[in-house]
Each structure stands twice: as C-alpha cells, then as structure tokens.
Design a protein around this motif. Structure first.
Motif, mmCIF file in Angstrom:
data_model
loop_
_atom_site.group_PDB
_atom_site.id
_atom_site.type_symbol
_atom_site.label_atom_id
_atom_site.label_comp_id
_atom_site.label_asym_id
_atom_site.label_seq_id
_atom_site.Cartn_x
_atom_site.Cartn_y
_atom_site.Cartn_z
ATOM 1 N N ILE A 1 8.981 13.078 32.822
ATOM 2 C CA ILE A 1 9.491 14.020 33.477
ATOM 3 C C ILE A 1 10.419 13.680 34.468
ATOM 4 C CG2 ILE A 1 9.044 16.558 34.589
ATOM 5 C CD1 ILE A 1 5.834 15.701 33.764
ATOM 6 N N ARG A 2 11.709 14.186 34.566
ATOM 7 C CA ARG A 2 12.559 13.751 35.705
ATOM 8 C C ARG A 2 13.233 15.067 36.248
ATOM 9 N NH1 ARG A 2 13.153 10.134 31.162
ATOM 10 N NH2 ARG A 2 13.130 7.939 31.924
ATOM 11 N N PRO A 3 13.773 14.689 37.509
ATOM 12 C CA PRO A 3 14.510 15.837 38.319
ATOM 13 C C PRO A 3 15.197 16.651 37.525
ATOM 14 C CG PRO A 3 14.476 13.801 39.468
ATOM 15 C CD PRO A 3 14.230 13.194 38.109
ATOM 16 N N GLY A 4 15.008 18.042 37.450
ATOM 17 C CA GLY A 4 15.592 19.090 36.715
ATOM 18 C C GLY A 4 14.838 19.243 35.288
ATOM 19 N N GLU A 5 13.653 18.766 35.174
ATOM 20 C CA GLU A 5 12.936 19.337 33.985
ATOM 21 C C GLU A 5 11.618 19.782 34.543
ATOM 22 O OE1 GLU A 5 14.565 15.455 31.374
ATOM 23 O OE2 GLU A 5 12.270 15.479 32.234
ATOM 24 N N ALA A 6 11.141 20.957 34.033
ATOM 25 C CA ALA A 6 10.043 21.665 34.001
ATOM 26 C C ALA A 6 8.985 21.316 33.074
ATOM 27 C CB ALA A 6 10.351 23.120 33.993
ATOM 28 N N GLN A 7 7.746 20.853 33.214
ATOM 29 C CA GLN A 7 6.872 20.477 32.258
ATOM 30 C C GLN A 7 5.646 21.499 32.613
ATOM 31 O OE1 GLN A 7 3.527 18.707 33.044
ATOM 32 N NE2 GLN A 7 3.631 17.013 31.777
ATOM 33 N N ARG B 1 -1.911 23.806 25.192
ATOM 34 C CA ARG B 1 -0.224 23.686 24.888
ATOM 35 C C ARG B 1 0.286 22.902 25.484
ATOM 36 N NH1 ARG B 1 3.165 27.236 27.058
ATOM 37 N NH2 ARG B 1 4.833 26.878 25.177
ATOM 38 N N TYR B 2 1.636 22.163 25.251
ATOM 39 C CA TYR B 2 2.249 21.473 26.262
ATOM 40 C C TYR B 2 3.825 21.889 25.893
ATOM 41 C CZ TYR B 2 4.783 17.547 27.903
ATOM 42 O OH TYR B 2 5.613 16.642 28.949
ATOM 43 N N ASP B 3 4.816 21.908 27.008
ATOM 44 C CA ASP B 3 6.223 22.052 26.808
ATOM 45 C C ASP B 3 6.987 21.477 28.099
ATOM 46 O OD1 ASP B 3 8.493 23.037 25.653
ATOM 47 O OD2 ASP B 3 8.376 25.150 26.356
ATOM 48 N N GLN B 4 8.187 21.332 27.736
ATOM 49 C CA GLN B 4 8.956 20.748 28.698
ATOM 50 C C GLN B 4 10.454 20.882 28.313
ATOM 51 O OE1 GLN B 4 8.194 16.580 29.543
ATOM 52 N NE2 GLN B 4 10.365 16.011 30.346
ATOM 53 N N LYS B 5 11.300 21.355 29.284
ATOM 54 C CA LYS B 5 12.579 21.651 29.192
ATOM 55 C C LYS B 5 13.227 21.163 30.450
ATOM 56 C CE LYS B 5 11.496 25.569 26.185
ATOM 57 N NZ LYS B 5 12.052 27.192 25.966
ATOM 58 N N ALA B 6 14.657 20.988 30.239
ATOM 59 C CA ALA B 6 15.584 20.509 31.048
ATOM 60 C C ALA B 6 16.625 21.550 31.614
ATOM 61 C CB ALA B 6 16.499 19.147 30.539
ATOM 62 N N ARG C 1 6.318 34.032 31.735
ATOM 63 C CA ARG C 1 5.334 34.724 30.350
ATOM 64 C C ARG C 1 6.145 34.625 29.207
ATOM 65 N NH1 ARG C 1 2.640 40.504 31.119
ATOM 66 N NH2 ARG C 1 0.605 39.411 31.618
ATOM 67 N N GLU C 2 7.265 35.343 29.382
ATOM 68 C CA GLU C 2 8.041 35.328 27.980
ATOM 69 C C GLU C 2 9.001 34.157 27.544
ATOM 70 O OE1 GLU C 2 8.442 37.486 30.584
ATOM 71 O OE2 GLU C 2 7.148 39.039 29.979
ATOM 72 N N GLY C 3 8.923 33.199 28.531
ATOM 73 C CA GLY C 3 9.693 31.874 28.181
ATOM 74 C C GLY C 3 11.162 32.563 27.994
ATOM 75 N N ALA C 4 11.886 33.316 28.480
ATOM 76 C CA ALA C 4 13.063 34.079 28.637
ATOM 77 C C ALA C 4 14.172 32.890 28.944
ATOM 78 C CB ALA C 4 13.076 35.190 29.019
ATOM 79 N N ASP C 5 15.328 33.060 28.385
ATOM 80 C CA ASP C 5 16.384 32.320 29.134
ATOM 81 C C ASP C 5 16.280 30.724 29.027
ATOM 82 O OD1 ASP C 5 17.904 34.754 29.225
ATOM 83 O OD2 ASP C 5 16.894 35.006 31.182
ATOM 84 N N GLY C 6 15.405 30.218 28.058
ATOM 85 C CA GLY C 6 15.435 28.805 28.060
ATOM 86 C C GLY C 6 14.196 28.163 29.123
ATOM 87 N N ALA C 7 13.371 29.172 29.739
ATOM 88 C CA ALA C 7 12.484 28.919 30.560
ATOM 89 C C ALA C 7 11.082 28.432 29.811
ATOM 90 C CB ALA C 7 11.907 29.947 31.505
ATOM 91 N N VAL C 8 10.299 27.562 30.399
ATOM 92 C CA VAL C 8 9.188 27.130 29.793
ATOM 93 C C VAL C 8 8.101 28.427 30.021
ATOM 94 C CG1 VAL C 8 9.232 24.856 30.189
ATOM 95 C CG2 VAL C 8 7.891 26.156 31.874
ATOM 96 N N GLN C 9 6.986 28.588 29.170
ATOM 97 C CA GLN C 9 6.103 29.612 29.083
ATOM 98 C C GLN C 9 4.799 29.476 29.551
ATOM 99 O OE1 GLN C 9 5.173 31.117 25.088
ATOM 100 N NE2 GLN C 9 4.524 33.132 25.699
ATOM 101 N N VAL C 10 4.483 30.478 30.463
ATOM 102 C CA VAL C 10 3.142 30.278 30.918
ATOM 103 C C VAL C 10 2.705 31.800 30.977
ATOM 104 C CG1 VAL C 10 4.200 28.748 32.997
ATOM 105 C CG2 VAL C 10 4.172 31.383 33.310
ATOM 106 N N PHE C 11 1.048 31.376 30.461
ATOM 107 C CA PHE C 11 0.359 32.786 30.456
ATOM 108 C C PHE C 11 0.070 33.399 31.457
ATOM 109 C CE2 PHE C 11 0.386 30.118 26.516
ATOM 110 C CZ PHE C 11 0.867 30.923 25.594
ATOM 111 N N GLN C 12 0.710 34.086 32.034
ATOM 112 C CA GLN C 12 0.639 34.851 33.361
ATOM 113 C C GLN C 12 1.945 35.590 33.487
ATOM 114 O OE1 GLN C 12 -0.889 36.930 35.716
ATOM 115 N NE2 GLN C 12 -2.545 35.184 35.844
#
Length: 232
Positions: free
Chosen positions: A85-91, A129-134, A150-161
């Motif tokens: 994981i590097r700067p600009g990446e959400a895990q 589960r696992y996800d990572q996006k830059a 929660r929806e993981g919209a617009d390229g965001a990672v999804q969280v169940f809350q």
C-alpha cells in the motif's frame, strides 16, 4: 458544534520500532471521554521504522481501513492476499468472522507513515474480504474525493457501515466545504499541514468532531492533507 481533539492530547507510545498516536482508546491507552465517535472506533497515526512491522495477528467484526501518508506498507493475510500500500491507495479489510494479517514496512531504508482506521460494521458475522484501490493526485487536489463508502460508489472501496470517508489535498489559500449533509455527524483528521475549520485553526495530527453543522468550511493555510468522515 465543533469539538477539537488536539494532536498532543492523543494517546502516545514510542516502542522504538513503532511511534503511534491514538485518537480513541486503543490497546494500553484508555480514555472514557474518547472511546469512539459514532461508528468510528479507532484512528491511529503510526510511524514504523524500516524493516519493522506488526506480526501476524487476528481481528473479528471490524471494518479496517488503511491510508498511507508516506513510504510503503506491505500486507499479507489469511485470505492469501499479498500486496503493498502506497500513498494515494485505500486498503480495506472486512474482518468479519475472522481474519489474520501482518503489516510491515516495505522498505529497509525509509520509514512508513500511515493512518489505520477501524469502523464498527453494520452487523456481526460478515464474510472476511479485502480490497485496495488507487486514487490519482489530481482527483484529491483541492476537492474531497470519496475513498470509502457502504456502496463503494465512484471507485471507492466498500465498507459495511453507513459511512463515507473522503480525502483532500489542499493548496495554501484554497477554501472548500466538507461534504456533510444535514442531520449527520462528521469527524475531520488533519494528516499533514495546517488549515482552519469554520475559522478554528488546526494542524497536523489534530482532529475535530463536527455535530449539528452543515457543510463546514475548510481553508488551507499551508499545503494540507485531510480526511473527513461522514457518519450516521
């Protein structure tokens, strides 16, 4: 109402290999006034020395989001995931019914500086589960970019809350509004630099609870990186 959480008031431990600050009660740090804020349970600012890290350990029933500020963090988990994981990446990891993982500085020469964020899930017993996006710097520049929801919209990672997590990198003098709809609570964490929140000065490491405020105004007084949580 804005309630500041100054950087110096956080829990702090220096273990040599790890220098860590805790916004909320965590591990050996306990403060009954700062146990959590809505679903936001942990917000740790960690600096790990080269070649060091957290050995394999387990979690359950927690949404764990990592945002690296500088350096690189190596991740391995019991799902078979291995990455950096590097700067600009959400895990994100949904620990759910149980997951084991390790996190190590990926460099033998440079420290890694990151935020580790835990959020309570909307229900227990979820599948791990696992996800990572830059995200590109231009997407974060002078505007709040959604990195987790929660929806993981617009390229965001999804969280169940029912939470939305945003990041912005602001140039000095730039002014913007935090994306907080009426009737919801917000939490802001200054990752670097300095700014004002509705006129109140904040610097790196400072946090703020935002309640009964709609779209508070943020103005950077130096180059700044800031996270904002929209919470039910």
């Amino acid at each position: 109402m804005i309630t500041l959480r100054p950087a110096g008031s956080r829990g702090h431990f220096d273990f040599g290999w790890l220098d860590t600050h805790h916004t909320f009660s965590f591990g050996e740090y306990y403060d009954p006034a700062h146990e959590q804020f809505h679903a936001l349970r942990v917000l740790n600012e960690d600096r790990v020395r080269p070649g060091k890290g957290f050995g394999t350990h387990g979690h359950r029933d927690m949404e764990i989001l990592t945002w690296v500020l500088s350096g690189a963090l190596e991740h391995r988990d019991s799902l078979g995931t291995h990455g950096v994981i590097r700067p600009g990446e959400a895990q994100v990891m949904s620990a759910g019914t149980g997951i084991r993982h390790s996190e190590f500085n990926a460099s033998d020469t440079e420290p890694v500086h990151f935020l580790q964020i835990w959020m309570l899930p909307e229900r227990a017993g979820l599948a791990p589960r696992y996800d990572q996006k830059a995200f590109q710097d231009e997407d974060l520049r002078n505007a709040f970019r959604l990195i987790a929801s929660r929806e993981g919209a617009d390229g965001a990672v999804q969280v169940f809350q029912d939470v939305k997590v945003y990041v912005a990198r602001l140039d000095p003098g730039h002014e913007t509004q935090a994306p907080l709809p009426p009737g919801r609570a917000g939490f802001m964490q200054v990752a670097s630099g300095a700014l004002t929140l509705n006129g109140q000065a904040m610097a790196a490491g400072d946090g703020a609870r935002v309640e009964e405020e709609s779209a508070p105004v943020i103005r950077a007084t130096s180059p700044a990186e800031v996270l904002f949580f929209d919470l039910v």
